[in-house]
Design an enzyme around this catalytic site. Structure first.
Site, PDB file in Angstrom:
ATOM      1  N   SER A   1       0.869  -1.133  -0.091  1.00  0.00           N
ATOM      2  CA  SER A   1      -0.078   0.013   0.068  1.00  0.00           C
ATOM      3  C   SER A   1       0.955   1.300   0.140  1.00  0.00           C
ATOM      4  O   SER A   1       1.850   1.331   0.492  1.00  0.00           O
ATOM      5  CB  SER A   1      -0.741  -0.101   1.261  1.00  0.00           C
TER       6      SER A   1
ATOM      7  N   TYR B   1      -1.884  -1.875  10.890  1.00  0.00           N
ATOM      8  CA  TYR B   1      -2.124  -2.181   9.497  1.00  0.00           C
ATOM      9  C   TYR B   1      -1.015  -1.743   8.421  1.00  0.00           C
ATOM     10  O   TYR B   1      -0.761  -2.477   7.880  1.00  0.00           O
ATOM     11  CB  TYR B   1      -3.624  -1.658   8.942  1.00  0.00           C
TER      12      TYR B   1
ATOM     13  N   LYS C   1       2.158  -4.035   6.460  1.00  0.00           N
ATOM     14  CA  LYS C   1       2.555  -3.867   5.061  1.00  0.00           C
ATOM     15  C   LYS C   1       4.090  -3.654   4.969  1.00  0.00           C
ATOM     16  O   LYS C   1       4.708  -4.380   4.307  1.00  0.00           O
ATOM     17  CB  LYS C   1       1.788  -2.768   4.265  1.00  0.00           C
TER      18      LYS C   1
HETATM   19  C1  UD1 Z   1      -7.279   4.315   3.749  1.00  0.00           C
HETATM   20  C2  UD1 Z   1      -6.125   3.731   4.980  1.00  0.00           C
HETATM   21  C3  UD1 Z   1      -5.089   3.274   4.216  1.00  0.00           C
HETATM   22  C4  UD1 Z   1      -5.565   2.177   3.450  1.00  0.00           C
HETATM   23  C5  UD1 Z   1      -6.810   2.386   2.451  1.00  0.00           C
HETATM   24  C6  UD1 Z   1      -7.146   1.153   1.790  1.00  0.00           C
HETATM   25  C7  UD1 Z   1      -6.709   5.463   6.668  1.00  0.00           C
HETATM   26  C8  UD1 Z   1      -6.088   6.754   7.510  1.00  0.00           C
HETATM   27  N1  UD1 Z   1      -5.942   4.965   5.517  1.00  0.00           N
HETATM   28  O1  UD1 Z   1      -6.668   5.119   2.907  1.00  0.00           O
HETATM   29  O2  UD1 Z   1      -4.107   2.997   5.143  1.00  0.00           O
HETATM   30  O3  UD1 Z   1      -4.697   1.698   2.529  1.00  0.00           O
HETATM   31  O4  UD1 Z   1      -7.745   3.089   3.057  1.00  0.00           O
HETATM   32  O5  UD1 Z   1      -8.357   1.405   1.066  1.00  0.00           O
HETATM   33  O6  UD1 Z   1      -7.611   4.937   7.003  1.00  0.00           O
HETATM   34  N2  UD1 Z   1     -12.934  10.970   3.567  1.00  0.00           N
HETATM   35  C9  UD1 Z   1     -13.898  11.702   3.924  1.00  0.00           C
HETATM   36  N3  UD1 Z   1     -14.990  11.083   4.466  1.00  0.00           N
HETATM   37  C10 UD1 Z   1     -15.104   9.890   4.651  1.00  0.00           C
HETATM   38  C11 UD1 Z   1     -14.104   9.084   4.200  1.00  0.00           C
HETATM   39  C12 UD1 Z   1     -13.107   9.570   3.641  1.00  0.00           C
HETATM   40  O7  UD1 Z   1     -13.664  12.797   3.747  1.00  0.00           O
HETATM   41  O8  UD1 Z   1     -16.350   9.497   5.026  1.00  0.00           O
HETATM   42  C13 UD1 Z   1     -11.764  11.337   2.863  1.00  0.00           C
HETATM   43  C14 UD1 Z   1     -10.361  11.041   3.574  1.00  0.00           C
HETATM   44  O9  UD1 Z   1     -10.347  12.081   4.624  1.00  0.00           O
HETATM   45  C15 UD1 Z   1      -9.365  10.970   2.563  1.00  0.00           C
HETATM   46  C16 UD1 Z   1     -10.023  10.540   1.426  1.00  0.00           C
HETATM   47  O10 UD1 Z   1     -11.451  10.782   1.843  1.00  0.00           O
HETATM   48  O11 UD1 Z   1      -8.772  12.233   2.481  1.00  0.00           O
HETATM   49  C17 UD1 Z   1      -9.988   9.030   1.128  1.00  0.00           C
HETATM   50  O12 UD1 Z   1     -10.286   8.318   2.195  1.00  0.00           O
HETATM   51  P1  UD1 Z   1     -10.109   6.783   2.224  1.00  0.00           P
HETATM   52  O13 UD1 Z   1     -11.123   6.211   1.326  1.00  0.00           O
HETATM   53  O14 UD1 Z   1     -10.417   6.173   3.757  1.00  0.00           O
HETATM   54  O15 UD1 Z   1      -8.810   6.195   2.007  1.00  0.00           O
HETATM   55  P2  UD1 Z   1      -7.286   6.508   2.676  1.00  0.00           P
HETATM   56  O16 UD1 Z   1      -7.540   7.288   3.732  1.00  0.00           O
HETATM   57  O17 UD1 Z   1      -6.499   7.262   1.563  1.00  0.00           O
END
Ligand code: UD1
Length: 338
Positions: A125, A150, A154
């Site tokens: 990842s 997690y 990795k």
């Molecule tokens: C997350 C994990 C990462 C993992 C990946 C797997 C965290 C901090 N990171 O990545 O380690 O490898 O998932 O798929 O959990 N967001 C919102 N509202 C929401 C959900 C997300 O604003 O309800 C934003 C988050 O702040 C982020 C973006 O959307 O900026 C993507 O979020 P997400 O899909 O959870 O992925 P990551 O955080 O990048």
């Protein structure tokens, strides 16, 4: 050629099984069904016209893993997806993550190192880079200490693979995924989040479906184009195809090192607000959302430099963010249609 896919009924695993079968590989799927259902096999069969062989095995059961390899002596390649992936849960229950993600890797490698030669593809990842200093992120960017157990699994997983490959006939390719989204365009397989989705795109599709009241956008005060976090969202089918290309590279002995590492992303960063707007555009639906505080552990931005994947691996993402969001939306509709 017989290929083992662990976690082959999961989100990325199932799409990869479809792509492998399309290229004529003979696939055996192992899954413990902890985060997948047997119906996924039906979806794969409908798309491929072929049902892959399936065995329900928990890779934490070392004896079962040994017995499997004793029976299937002709496996030439392994694509290892089986792992737990919920960041928050890993903070609450670290040993579960170390056991699920590392003991399983060790047992698999123990069997593979008995062979004169084996090809191994590992799901890593972009989380290993933490908040990288330079964007887009190159594979040579330093690994930073992990935010969560997690993420640590990795990093440790990558280290275990390098150490073992050095002293065995195992050759490996480590794929560092950016943010996988979307679903197969046939609408027969896709993501199946359990409970409240933690990831952005399933939360968006469930909100648009009316299952969630509104999306919380975690922070708009980041140093980015519009203040919201930037990620590299990659269509799961593009990602699945990267595995097939990587496997072929090992089987054809085209690899240049015992362990090669590639970023698998599109190379394009999108902010949370840009994703929302793109979703609204392709679905013609208004998405209710509000800006809330930052989520702990989130980094500002992560998107891939894909030069190495494009030029050395010979793979490139072809699908757009819009296509991925539309496929994710169609899949959500399918899930909610009785
Ligand atoms: C997350 C994990 C990462 C993992 C990946 C797997 C965290 C901090 N990171 O990545 O380690 O490898 O998932 O798929 O959990 N967001 C919102 N509202 C929401 C959900 C997300 O604003 O309800 C934003 C988050 O702040 C982020 C973006 O959307 O900026 C993507 O979020 P997400 O899909 O959870 O992925 P990551 O955080 O990048």
């Amino acid at each position: 050629m017989k290929i083992l896919v662990t976690g082959g009924l999961g989100f990325i695993g199932s799409h990869t099984v479809v792509e492998l079968q399309a290229q004529g590989y003979d696939v055996i799927v192992l899954d413990n069904l902890s985060n997948a259902t047997l119906e996924v096999l039906d979806g794969i069969e409908k798309i491929s016209g072929k049902r892959p062989r399936f065995e329900k095995i928990d890779l934490r059961d070392r004896t079962a893993v040994q017995a499997f390899f004793n029976t299937h002596t002709d496996i030439e390649g392994v694509i290892h997806f089986a792992a737990s992936k919920a960041v928050g849960e890993s903070v609450e229950n670290p040993l579960l993550y170390y056991e699920n993600n590392l003991s399983t890797l060790i047992y698999l490698l123990q069997e593979l190192q008995k062979k004169p030669e084996a090809s191994f593809i590992f799901s890593s990842s972009c989380t290993v880079y933490g908040q990288a200093k330079e964007m887009p992120i190159m594979e040579s960017a330093p690994i930073q200490s992990a935010f969560s157990p997690y993420g640590n699994t990795k990093q440790i997983g990558e280290e275990i693979i390098s150490d073992v490959a050095r002293v065995s006939g195992i050759n490996a390719i480590v794929l560092r995924y950016f943010n996988p989204i979307g679903a197969h365009e046939s609408n027969l397989i896709g993501e199946l989040p359990i409970g409240v989705p933690q990831n952005l795109v399933p939360f968006i599709t469930q909100t648009a479906m009316g299952l969630r009241q509104q999306l919380s956008v975690f922070g708009d005060d980041y140093d980015t184009v519009d203040g919201t976090c930037v990620r590299d969202y990659i269509h799961v089918v593009d990602l699945a195809q990267a595995h097939v290309v990587a496997l072929k590279r090992l089987l054809d002995k085209k690899h240049l090192e015992k362990v090669e590492v590639f970023n698998i992303g599109t190379g394009k960063g999108s902010s949370v607000l840009e994703v929302i707007r793109a979703f609204e555009k392709v679905t013609a639906k208004k998405l209710p959302y509000q800006i809330v505080g930052r989520r702990e552990g989130d980094i500002t931005a992560a998107y891939a430099n894909t030069d190495k994947a494009n030029d050395v691996l010979g793979w490139k993402a072809t699908k757009t963010l819009e296509e991925a969001l539309l496929n994710a939306w169609n899949w959500e509709n399918k899930l909610r249609t009785p």
